[in-house]
Design an enzyme around this catalytic site. Structure first.
Site, PDB file in Angstrom:
ATOM      1  N   LYS A 213       0.822  -1.203   0.000  1.00  0.00           N
ATOM      2  CA  LYS A 213       0.000   0.000   0.000  1.00  0.00           C
ATOM      3  C   LYS A 213       0.863   1.262   0.000  1.00  0.00           C
ATOM      4  CE  LYS A 213      -4.345  -1.936   1.309  1.00  0.00           C
ATOM      5  NZ  LYS A 213      -5.483  -2.006   2.239  1.00  0.00           N
ATOM      6  N   ARG A 253      -3.464 -10.126   4.652  1.00  0.00           N
ATOM      7  CA  ARG A 253      -3.807 -10.223   3.224  1.00  0.00           C
ATOM      8  C   ARG A 253      -2.608  -9.701   2.438  1.00  0.00           C
ATOM      9  NH1 ARG A 253      -6.105  -7.107  -0.855  1.00  0.00           N
ATOM     10  NH2 ARG A 253      -7.621  -8.200  -2.192  1.00  0.00           N
TER      11      ARG A 253
END
Length: 277
Positions: A213, A253
């Site tokens: 991210k 994840r």
């Protein structure tokens, strides 16, 4: 749902042309299935299949297109014994995926995008990831405003959990996710990770999705201030995985499974003082 005495590894299969990290690589259904099987070989406990990008600014895809992307991949993986999660905000996609063999529904909107979703999940009996969410991709950056992000995210997650419980979802089905990067600026993501213990106090298993991210790329920016590319922040993703697993997260994840699977095993051994496989 598998449990091995350690944090679970959820590997990502984006059946999309526009996901932020790997959009287009697994868009072909056969390629997506092969990739999912490879992730299992590398140590994934769960394969998370999604047919709609939720990157900032992404446009929604039509329902029929999301179904076309997701259902055959879920069916093929489940038929080979893979524990499959479906990453969707739509109740109709979740229902079709569960019928095709999905064992978990991962809803980044926590039931806000489709009010029928909790009813579908309740009827299915599968685990349900309720993520903190404040709006669709084109809205999320404008809604990243907090006085105390940890307190507000915890309160908003608690309200969402109460809401889905009222719709018939059982407590044992619920997994929570703070939604790193979703209506969160860099400082908000770090505050939530630092406060992972406070989030755990909500009393539900905790899923952390930090892999590749933007806030990691910004942390690793060079002297020129240019953030690291998504696929060059995997070492930082590994660090988050190890720390989250050590802090007691239910799952992580991730895009790169093998090194993250190694990291959770190290964290489990560290926590327990013995090997955990």
């Amino acid at each position: 749902m598998p449990y091995k005495g350690r944090c679970l590894v959820m590997g990502v299969v984006n059946v999309t042309p526009d996901s932020f990290s790997d959009g287009g690589r697994w868009f072909d259904p056969d390629a997506a299935v092969r990739h999912g099987l490879q992730l299992v070989e590398q140590g994934a406990d769960i394969v998370d299949v999604g047919g709609e990008s939720t990157r900032p600014g992404a446009a929604r895809v039509p329902l029929d297109e999301e179904l076309r992307r997701v259902e055959p991949v879920v069916r093929a993986l489940a038929a080979q014994g893979v524990t499959v999660s479906v990453d969707t905000m739509r109740a109709e996609v979740a229902e079709a995926a569960v019928q095709a063999g999905a064992a978990l529904v991962n809803d980044v909107s926590g039931g806000l995008a489709d009010p029928v979703m909790p009813q579908v999940v309740a009827a299915s009996g599968v685990p349900y990831v309720v993520m903190h969410w404040r709006g669709h991709s084109h809205q999320m950056d404008a809604r990243a405003v907090y006085s105390d992000v940890l307190v507000e995210v915890a309160e908003e997650l608690r309200k969402r959990v109460d809401s889905v419980l009222a719709e018939g979802v059982a407590e044992h089905q619920i997994i929570i996710d703070p939604g790193l990067g979703f209506a969160k600026r860099t400082e908000h993501n770090w505050a939530l990770l630092a406060g992972i213990g406070r989030l755990s106090e909500l009393g539900f298993p905790l899923l952390i999705g930090a892999s590749r991210k933007r806030f990691l790329g910004r942390l690793l920016a060079g002297p020129d201030g240019v953030p690291r590319p998504f696929d060059e922040s995997d070492d930082a993703s590994l660090a988050v995985t190890a720390l989250a697993a050590h802090a007691g997260a239910w799952g992580v994840r991730v895009h790169q499974v093998r090194p993250n699977a190694d990291a959770v095993r190290v964290a489990a051994a560290w926590r327990s003082g013995e090997e955990v496989r």
